[in-house]
Design a protein around this motif. Structure first.
Motif, PDB file in Angstrom:
ATOM      1  N   TYR A 304       0.832  -1.204   0.000  1.00 51.54           N
ATOM      2  CA  TYR A 304       0.000   0.000   0.000  1.00 51.54           C
ATOM      3  C   TYR A 304       0.865   1.252   0.000  1.00 51.54           C
ATOM      4  O   TYR A 304       0.605   2.207  -0.745  1.00 51.54           O
ATOM      5  CB  TYR A 304      -0.919   0.026   1.230  1.00 51.54           C
ATOM      6  CG  TYR A 304      -1.576   1.377   1.441  1.00 51.54           C
ATOM      7  CD1 TYR A 304      -2.738   1.702   0.757  1.00 51.54           C
ATOM      8  CD2 TYR A 304      -0.996   2.327   2.278  1.00 51.54           C
ATOM      9  CE1 TYR A 304      -3.327   2.959   0.916  1.00 51.54           C
ATOM     10  CE2 TYR A 304      -1.561   3.580   2.440  1.00 51.54           C
ATOM     11  CZ  TYR A 304      -2.729   3.891   1.763  1.00 51.54           C
ATOM     12  OH  TYR A 304      -3.296   5.140   1.911  1.00 51.54           O
ATOM     13  N   ARG A 312      -8.605   2.911  -5.665  1.00 49.66           N
ATOM     14  CA  ARG A 312      -9.143   1.603  -5.285  1.00 49.66           C
ATOM     15  C   ARG A 312     -10.159   1.093  -6.301  1.00 49.66           C
ATOM     16  O   ARG A 312     -10.392  -0.110  -6.410  1.00 49.66           O
ATOM     17  CB  ARG A 312      -9.764   1.687  -3.884  1.00 49.66           C
ATOM     18  CG  ARG A 312      -9.992   0.329  -3.236  1.00 49.66           C
ATOM     19  CD  ARG A 312     -10.312   0.466  -1.761  1.00 49.66           C
ATOM     20  NE  ARG A 312      -9.171   0.994  -1.027  1.00 49.66           N
ATOM     21  CZ  ARG A 312      -8.153   0.258  -0.610  1.00 49.66           C
ATOM     22  NH1 ARG A 312      -8.147  -1.045  -0.842  1.00 49.66           N
ATOM     23  NH2 ARG A 312      -7.155   0.811   0.045  1.00 49.66           N
ATOM     24  N   TRP A 315      -8.303  -1.010  -8.502  1.00 49.36           N
ATOM     25  CA  TRP A 315      -7.649  -2.138  -7.817  1.00 49.36           C
ATOM     26  C   TRP A 315      -8.472  -2.502  -6.581  1.00 49.36           C
ATOM     27  O   TRP A 315      -8.139  -2.121  -5.475  1.00 49.36           O
ATOM     28  CB  TRP A 315      -6.227  -1.750  -7.433  1.00 49.36           C
ATOM     29  CG  TRP A 315      -5.394  -2.847  -6.852  1.00 49.36           C
ATOM     30  CD1 TRP A 315      -5.697  -4.171  -6.758  1.00 49.36           C
ATOM     31  CD2 TRP A 315      -4.099  -2.680  -6.263  1.00 49.36           C
ATOM     32  NE1 TRP A 315      -4.691  -4.851  -6.148  1.00 49.36           N
ATOM     33  CE2 TRP A 315      -3.687  -3.968  -5.841  1.00 49.36           C
ATOM     34  CE3 TRP A 315      -3.255  -1.593  -6.046  1.00 49.36           C
ATOM     35  CZ2 TRP A 315      -2.469  -4.166  -5.206  1.00 49.36           C
ATOM     36  CZ3 TRP A 315      -2.041  -1.804  -5.428  1.00 49.36           C
ATOM     37  CH2 TRP A 315      -1.650  -3.078  -5.010  1.00 49.36           C
ATOM     38  N   LYS A 318      -6.753  -3.721  -3.395  1.00 49.71           N
ATOM     39  CA  LYS A 318      -5.638  -2.896  -2.946  1.00 49.71           C
ATOM     40  C   LYS A 318      -5.520  -2.966  -1.418  1.00 49.71           C
ATOM     41  O   LYS A 318      -6.521  -2.877  -0.703  1.00 49.71           O
ATOM     42  CB  LYS A 318      -5.875  -1.448  -3.378  1.00 49.71           C
ATOM     43  CG  LYS A 318      -4.843  -0.452  -2.893  1.00 49.71           C
ATOM     44  CD  LYS A 318      -5.227   0.957  -3.346  1.00 49.71           C
ATOM     45  CE  LYS A 318      -4.310   1.998  -2.756  1.00 49.71           C
ATOM     46  NZ  LYS A 318      -4.698   3.366  -3.171  1.00 49.71           N
TER      47      LYS A 318
END
Length: 421
Positions: A304, A312, A315, A318
């Motif tokens: 991260y 986000r 992803w 994430k």
């Protein structure tokens, strides 16, 4: 056995503290400053435990309580503090023999000039939160009630909350940076000090959160340390500033009723100001992986930190900031469970959780590189920001100080490529 290692850790740290303090009075050194900060945040809690006993977080966090009462964990923690302090001390001694001394910063500051127009702009930008508050959807909530959006967020409209969480947050960040710049380049006059103190108070009040207030005070103290004459470490300013932060945090907790239920005021302060609990829980979880699972995989929160800028929405899986994983694990939830609040964490706790025992040398490597790059620029703003970011990393996760790190990177790049002097 635990008490023996605690006393050993305190003895070694006390000897190194005396030597470091005497060296710091005569020769300024970044490593010595962060060494003393480490002792305050991570070593002093050992003394508090011997005097006041183990904190009682059994109601709030069973995971923390197990870590605090586990003998093996506490022994390892004492050894951890010895290792970190000894290595930092040796790093500081090594820097004393290098050609460039951070003490040269005083001479650099005396010779460094700033255009009057930019200085006046810096003075104005110290007060940017005041301008933002005046143009907010509800200015009266900033000027008639302290910490309105911390105390009565449930009563605010969506537009008010959005403005406060974005514009006012950015305004506080800008104010801190330009208070630092103004302090660095201003002369020690009553009027200049008045403007800086006024900007600090206004920014702290309008922001409504105690952390920013404390960070600005710390930044001002960092500049005072850098600008202090040789052999005159500003101990009175450091002590008075630290006491101010402590008193303010206590008052703030009662004003907005921000204290942990079923936890005494002293234990609440120990949890907020020190990070022994964070590191001890990381150690305990490492020793007992079947009992407490922090991540789905090694290095998850580091991923991260490296790729935080990816939305986000692009992803879905994430990772989250480290504090989310610690809080979930300490409360017995599955990794990455999000709740409405989180415990504060530290650079060392995150390193141990992500990399195991290798996290300790890795974190020291990062600190050494970060300091070395900052020193090589010979830029006082970068050096003060370096100390500030390290202090922040001792107290919280990467997401809390990443904006300041971005500013540091930009300043280093512009200095390296001669974009600014």
């Amino acid at each position: 056995m635990n008490i023996f290692f605690q006393l050993l850790a305190l003895f070694i740290n006390f000897v190194i503290f005396l030597s470091t303090f005497m060296k710091l009075k005569n020769k300024l050194n970044i490593v010595y400053i962060i060494l003393l900060l480490f002792q305050i945040i991570f070593v002093f809690p050992i003394l508090l435990e011997l005097i006041l006993g183990v904190q009682d977080y059994s109601y709030k966090s069973p995971g923390f309580q197990k870590a605090l009462t586990d003998i093996t964990t506490n022994i390892i923690y004492s050894i951890f503090t010895i290792i970190i302090v000894v290595i930092l001390y040796l790093m500081g001694n090594k820097r004393e023999t290098t050609r460039f001394s951070i003490s040269d910063i005083r001479e650099t500051l005396s010779n460094l000039k700033i255009r009057r127009e930019f200085y006046l702009l810096s003075v104005v930008l110290m007060f940017i939160p005041l301008i933002f508050a005046l143009f907010s959807p509800s200015p009266e909530k900033y000027f008639t009630e302290y910490a309105h959006f911390q105390r009565f967020a449930f009563m605010a409209t969506d537009s008010e909350l959005w403005y406060h969480q974005n514009f006012m947050r950015i305004g506080g960040f800008i104010s801190l940076i330009f208070i630092l710049i103004t302090k660095l380049f201003s002369k020690e006059t009553a009027f200049n000090n008045f403007l800086i103190i006024l900007a600090t108070i206004i920014t702290g009040i309008l922001n409504g959160k105690r952390t920013l207030f404390a960070l600005i005070v710390f930044a001002i103290l960092s500049v005072d340390i850098l600008k202090a004459p040789r052999g005159r470490f500003p101990i009175k300013k450091v002590v008075s500033g630290s006491l101010f932060i402590l008193i303010f945090f206590l008052a703030y907790a009662f004003i907005i009723d921000k204290h942990t239920a079923n936890v005494t005021t002293i234990d609440n302060l120990r949890l907020y100001f020190f990070r022994d609990v964070d590191v001890k829980f990381s150690i305990y979880a490492l020793l007992n992986p079947k009992e407490y699972k922090m991540f789905d995989y090694w290095g998850q929160s580091y991923l991260y930190n490296i790729l935080f800028y990816i939305p986000r929405s692009f992803w879905p899986n994430k990772p989250y900031p480290y504090d989310i994983y610690v809080t979930a694990s300490a409360l017995g939830y599955s990794p990455g469970t999000i709740i409405s609040w989180n415990f504060q964490t530290s650079l060392f706790g995150e390193a141990i959780s992500n990399l195991g025992w290798l996290g300790i040398p890795f974190s020291l490597f990062l600190l050494n590189k970060f300091i070395k790059i900052s020193e090589q620029t010979k830029n006082p703003i970068i050096i003060v920001l370096c100390i500030f970011i390290i202090m922040f990393s001792y107290m919280n996760h990467f997401g809390a100080y990443r904006n300041y790190l971005i500013v540091w990177i930009l300043l280093v790049l512009t200095t390296k490529f001669k974009i600014i002097p």
